[in-house]
Scaffold this motif. Structure first.
Motif, PDB file in Angstrom:
ATOM      1  N   LEU A   1       0.947  -0.904  -0.073  1.00 20.23           N
ATOM      2  CA  LEU A   1      -0.094  -0.183   0.034  1.00 20.23           C
ATOM      3  C   LEU A   1       0.600   0.965   0.144  1.00 20.23           C
ATOM      4  O   LEU A   1       2.202   1.386   0.341  1.00 20.23           O
ATOM      5  N   ALA A   2       0.424   2.217  -0.724  1.00 20.67           N
ATOM      6  CA  ALA A   2       1.566   3.215  -1.199  1.00 20.67           C
ATOM      7  C   ALA A   2      -0.076   4.525  -1.745  1.00 20.67           C
ATOM      8  O   ALA A   2      -0.314   3.938  -1.528  1.00 20.67           O
ATOM      9  N   ILE A   3       0.404   5.810  -1.203  1.00 23.63           N
ATOM     10  CA  ILE A   3      -0.013   6.793  -1.412  1.00 23.63           C
ATOM     11  C   ILE A   3       0.246   7.377  -2.975  1.00 23.63           C
ATOM     12  O   ILE A   3       1.153   7.036  -3.017  1.00 23.63           O
ATOM     13  N   ALA A   4      -0.773   6.818  -3.953  1.00 24.51           N
ATOM     14  CA  ALA A   4      -0.931   7.151  -5.303  1.00 24.51           C
ATOM     15  C   ALA A   4      -0.002   8.505  -5.768  1.00 24.51           C
ATOM     16  O   ALA A   4       0.957   9.030  -6.637  1.00 24.51           O
ATOM     17  N   ARG A   5      -1.301   9.349  -5.489  1.00 24.02           N
ATOM     18  CA  ARG A   5      -1.206  10.838  -5.685  1.00 24.02           C
ATOM     19  C   ARG A   5      -2.488  10.960  -4.745  1.00 24.02           C
ATOM     20  O   ARG A   5      -3.001  10.886  -4.209  1.00 24.02           O
ATOM     21  N   THR A   6      -2.131  12.550  -4.450  1.00 26.27           N
ATOM     22  CA  THR A   6      -3.023  13.531  -3.600  1.00 26.27           C
ATOM     23  C   THR A   6      -3.686  14.696  -4.539  1.00 26.27           C
ATOM     24  O   THR A   6      -2.775  14.384  -5.121  1.00 26.27           O
ATOM     25  N   GLU A   7      -4.954  14.979  -3.815  1.00 27.01           N
ATOM     26  CA  GLU A   7      -5.416  16.281  -4.914  1.00 27.01           C
ATOM     27  C   GLU A   7      -5.626  17.245  -4.116  1.00 27.01           C
ATOM     28  O   GLU A   7      -6.523  16.631  -3.484  1.00 27.01           O
ATOM     29  N   ASP A   8      -5.253  17.895  -4.346  1.00 32.01           N
ATOM     30  CA  ASP A   8      -6.233  19.389  -3.302  1.00 32.01           C
ATOM     31  C   ASP A   8      -7.996  19.533  -4.043  1.00 32.01           C
ATOM     32  O   ASP A   8      -7.787  19.623  -5.496  1.00 32.01           O
ATOM     33  N   ALA A   9      -8.627  19.465  -2.843  1.00 31.44           N
ATOM     34  CA  ALA A   9      -9.982  19.424  -3.103  1.00 31.44           C
ATOM     35  C   ALA A   9     -10.556  20.795  -3.003  1.00 31.44           C
ATOM     36  O   ALA A   9     -11.537  20.289  -2.127  1.00 31.44           O
ATOM     37  N   GLY A  10     -10.455  21.641  -2.747  1.00 30.63           N
ATOM     38  CA  GLY A  10     -10.632  23.382  -1.436  1.00 30.63           C
ATOM     39  C   GLY A  10     -11.077  22.204   0.093  1.00 30.63           C
ATOM     40  O   GLY A  10     -10.088  21.944   0.688  1.00 30.63           O
ATOM     41  N   GLU A  11     -12.188  21.510   0.483  1.00 27.33           N
ATOM     42  CA  GLU A  11     -12.292  21.664   1.933  1.00 27.33           C
ATOM     43  C   GLU A  11     -11.444  20.156   1.548  1.00 27.33           C
ATOM     44  O   GLU A  11     -11.629  19.558   3.128  1.00 27.33           O
ATOM     45  N   SER A  12     -11.747  19.369   1.021  1.00 29.92           N
ATOM     46  CA  SER A  12     -11.093  18.278   1.339  1.00 29.92           C
ATOM     47  C   SER A  12      -9.302  18.150   0.472  1.00 29.92           C
ATOM     48  O   SER A  12      -8.971  18.941   0.018  1.00 29.92           O
ATOM     49  N   VAL A  13      -8.894  16.801   1.175  1.00 24.42           N
ATOM     50  CA  VAL A  13      -7.402  16.572  -0.002  1.00 24.42           C
ATOM     51  C   VAL A  13      -8.374  15.170  -0.362  1.00 24.42           C
ATOM     52  O   VAL A  13      -8.918  14.085   0.090  1.00 24.42           O
ATOM     53  N   LEU A  14      -8.024  14.698  -1.866  1.00 23.85           N
ATOM     54  CA  LEU A  14      -8.275  13.590  -2.444  1.00 23.85           C
ATOM     55  C   LEU A  14      -6.806  12.550  -2.910  1.00 23.85           C
ATOM     56  O   LEU A  14      -5.830  12.958  -2.587  1.00 23.85           O
ATOM     57  N   VAL A  15      -7.232  11.627  -2.165  1.00 22.52           N
ATOM     58  CA  VAL A  15      -6.041  10.587  -2.203  1.00 22.52           C
ATOM     59  C   VAL A  15      -6.523   9.325  -2.449  1.00 22.52           C
ATOM     60  O   VAL A  15      -7.597   8.822  -2.092  1.00 22.52           O
ATOM     61  N   THR A  16      -5.412   9.113  -3.713  1.00 19.18           N
ATOM     62  CA  THR A  16      -5.638   7.536  -4.564  1.00 19.18           C
ATOM     63  C   THR A  16      -4.684   6.910  -3.998  1.00 19.18           C
ATOM     64  O   THR A  16      -2.911   6.996  -4.274  1.00 19.18           O
ATOM     65  N   PHE A  17      -4.861   5.316  -3.694  1.00 13.58           N
ATOM     66  CA  PHE A  17      -4.173   4.587  -3.227  1.00 13.58           C
ATOM     67  C   PHE A  17      -3.361   3.786  -4.227  1.00 13.58           C
ATOM     68  O   PHE A  17      -4.261   3.213  -4.718  1.00 13.58           O
ATOM     69  N   ALA A  18      -2.761   3.985  -3.837  1.00  9.15           N
ATOM     70  CA  ALA A  18      -1.484   2.145  -5.137  1.00  9.15           C
ATOM     71  C   ALA A  18      -1.371   0.926  -3.880  1.00  9.15           C
ATOM     72  O   ALA A  18      -1.553   1.050  -2.697  1.00  9.15           O
ATOM     73  N   PRO A  19      -1.395  -0.153  -4.394  1.00  9.90           N
ATOM     74  CA  PRO A  19      -1.639  -0.525  -5.824  1.00  9.90           C
ATOM     75  C   PRO A  19      -3.197  -1.055  -6.665  1.00  9.90           C
ATOM     76  O   PRO A  19      -3.178  -0.821  -8.009  1.00  9.90           O
ATOM     77  N   ASP A  20      -4.055  -0.435  -5.419  1.00  9.08           N
ATOM     78  CA  ASP A  20      -5.255  -0.953  -6.208  1.00  9.08           C
ATOM     79  C   ASP A  20      -6.083   0.426  -6.659  1.00  9.08           C
ATOM     80  O   ASP A  20      -7.241  -0.055  -6.916  1.00  9.08           O
ATOM     81  N   GLN A  21      -5.991   2.001  -6.467  1.00 10.41           N
ATOM     82  CA  GLN A  21      -6.618   2.637  -7.135  1.00 10.41           C
ATOM     83  C   GLN A  21      -7.780   3.046  -6.518  1.00 10.41           C
ATOM     84  O   GLN A  21      -8.055   3.904  -6.756  1.00 10.41           O
TER      85      GLN A  21
END
Lengths: 375, 375
Positions: B56-76
């Motif tokens: 498990l790892a963090i593949a990507r993070t995105e700034d979404a205003g009030e939230s932070v979107l996290v996409t995990f590897a390996p399962d997205q």
């Protein structure tokens, strides 16, 4: 040990079974059985440890056949100790002493129970089998009572037969069946992984009962895991994870409209001598752990290994509860689980009733029964 | 901490209040709030820690205003964490976290309470004062409710107003008055030294209630001692005795015709971080300690100092309960005592009624009330 094997010395050093045993003066005085020190009838102490005079010593001991008479300095208080009592209470390397740690249990894998589950009929339980059933709960962590009338509320009668119902926010008893707006995943048809109940409560209930009124058409099988046996394996194979789980308080919580419970205790609870005395495990109700980064990583490493070990098929005893079956189990030790179940139209719906109670009352009932049997 | 003070990094290292905070991938994933991971409605976790993929790892993070979107590897797997939630749950050096150790209490000597006892009328309690009263039990260890109707059974109503009665071998409620053949010294007119109730029970009841129906002609005064404050003093002045009492399980027992309870736990119970979490102390029901000679001597040395410290007059808050007074106190912390009382002929006899309950239910009731008030 044989009371006849006692020899008396001036210091109240006795020879017990060929071995000298010293009894400290303060210990003897605190355990003096005279009616000034111990209330006749209640067996409760009337004395207070601060009332024992400074400079306490044994002034004189006398051999009085079955008893040893001790005169204490400086106040000349006299105590008579029976030799058999002294032998029975000889100092030594006693265990934790109340039957609650792994040392007083018989740990099991399902394969060990091939000779037969601890089970008996409700009729047999009422007709003299109760002590055997309660002993199984203390030794193995559970007993299965069969043919308990499949009537609502009977689970409370089963609990009352050995102890006291622990009422909670779920009521004196709770219905385990599919609910339209469940406050707990137990009240859905989902599979539930091995867990202990109410880790968000302190004190958590130490005994749980589950009584089957109606079985599901398919699925809904019950699984039991001996958490003490699993903990012993974890300690043997991964001492670092074991230590982490025994050391770190982990937050659990439960919230609904009328309730907001939380508790923070380790997943493995040890006695002061480091022996396993309880497990709490419930993936559903764990709350975010707010510890430093390195501790969090250590916890998750240990937690994942522990969860994997608990989930091993060879650790899981599978039972299919039939109507009338009532499981009584030690919620500090045995994890329970269930498989998902069917909800076909027209099918009678799975329905269990459960309640909580406590081990101390159960052990008391067993002790009284055993005392009566040995009369 | 201010949610606006968050900065996003690829590793989900956030800057919170000017300080970088790292959130481990496994922690984030285990706390994912998406409806696949967390059951809508119940807030219970649907996931199991063993179901989190290896690597498990963090593949990507995105700034979404009030939230932070996290996409995990390996399962997205994708999770959205609100910034305010991340701030509120930042990792750190949290305390034990459930309010039960000395760290979350206000320790007292009677002199500290000169400004006034935590007390209120039953009418005030029912008319919006309940949260304040329950908060006093958690913070100071007790509250005195006045003008509770001096009617038999009312003590159960008081308990039911904030929690669940813990039934024991003494019944759902017990009468504290002189009995002709008492099974417990509580049911005589003798003085009773500061003690906690039911140390021979595990789990021991964590809340006790005592409701005065009739006061004695003379005597029968109630004393309360803050055991956590006393333990803190013992630790500060005699660390060796403190450690002995925290380390050694001590056997307690209670026996009558229908009951045989025993438990073996330390007189001072610590959290895994070494903070005081409970005291148990009762000279009447201690059983002979069967440990090696040196340990027994160490115990009695510590026990005597601890008993003397608890008995100091300046630690004892004296109250004279009048008919209608109902004390609610934390039995894991506050010791209670009473002076001997008169039994003159023709005099109305002292009569209290008591019952047990638990702190977790009390704290839950307070949490729900506080939530409602803050709406």
């Amino acid at each position: 040990m044989d009371p006849e094997g006692l020899d008396l010395d001036l210091d109240l050093e006795l020879v017990v079974g060929g071995r000298p045993v010293r009894y400290p003066a303060v210990w003897l005085r605190d355990n003096c059985p005279c009616p000034e020190c111990l209330a006749p009838g209640t067996g409760q102490k009337l004395t207070d440890i601060t009332g024992i005079p400074n400079g306490l010593a044994i002034a004189r001991t006398e051999d009085a056949g079955e008893s040893v008479l001790v005169t204490f300095a400086p106040d000349q208080h006299r105590s008579a100790f029976s030799r058999s009592w002294l032998v029975e209470h000889a100092l030594g390397d006693g265990a934790d002493g109340d039957g609650r740690t792994e040392d007083d249990k018989e740990l099991w894998l399902p394969a060990d129970l091939d000779a037969g589950l601890p089970a008996m009929s409700w009729r047999g339980y009422l007709a003299g089998g109760k002590a055997e059933a309660l002993e199984a709960v203390l030794r193995l962590g559970f007993v299965l009572l069969r043919d308990v009338p499949a009537e609502p509320g009977m689970v409370l009668e089963v609990a009352a037969s050995f102890g006291y119902v622990r009422e909670t926010n779920y009521g004196r008893l709770f219905d385990v069946r599919v609910e339209p707006a469940p406050g707990n995943l137990a009240f859905t048809s989902r599979a539930i992984r091995p867990h202990t109940d109410n880790p968000y409560r302190d004190p958590a209930p130490t005994v749980q009962l589950l009584h089957c009124l109606r079985a599901a058409g398919e699925g809904g099988d019950t699984g039991l895991v001996d958490g003490f046996a699993a903990a012993a394996e974890l300690r043997a194979t991964d001492a670092e994870s074991f230590d982490t789980l025994a050391r770190m308080p982990i937050p659990f919580g439960y919230i609904d409209k009328e309730t907001e419970l939380r508790a923070s205790l380790p997943l493995i609870q040890l006695s002061p001598r480091g022996r396993v005395r309880g497990v709490r495990f419930n993936n559903r109700s764990m709350r975010p752990l707010r510890r430093p980064y390195a501790e969090v990583i250590a916890f998750y490493t240990a937690y994942r290994r522990w969860a994997a070990l608990l989930a091993r098929p060879e650790r899981q005893l599978s039972l299919r509860l039939a109507p009338g079956d009532c499981l009584v189990f030690d919620n500090t030790r045995v994890l329970h689980a269930r498989t998902a179940f069917s909800m076909s139209a027209g099918e009678r719906r799975r329905h269990l009733q459960g309640c909580y109670a406590d081990l101390d009352g159960l052990a008391s009932t067993l002790a009284v029964l055993t005392r009566e049997e040995s009369r």
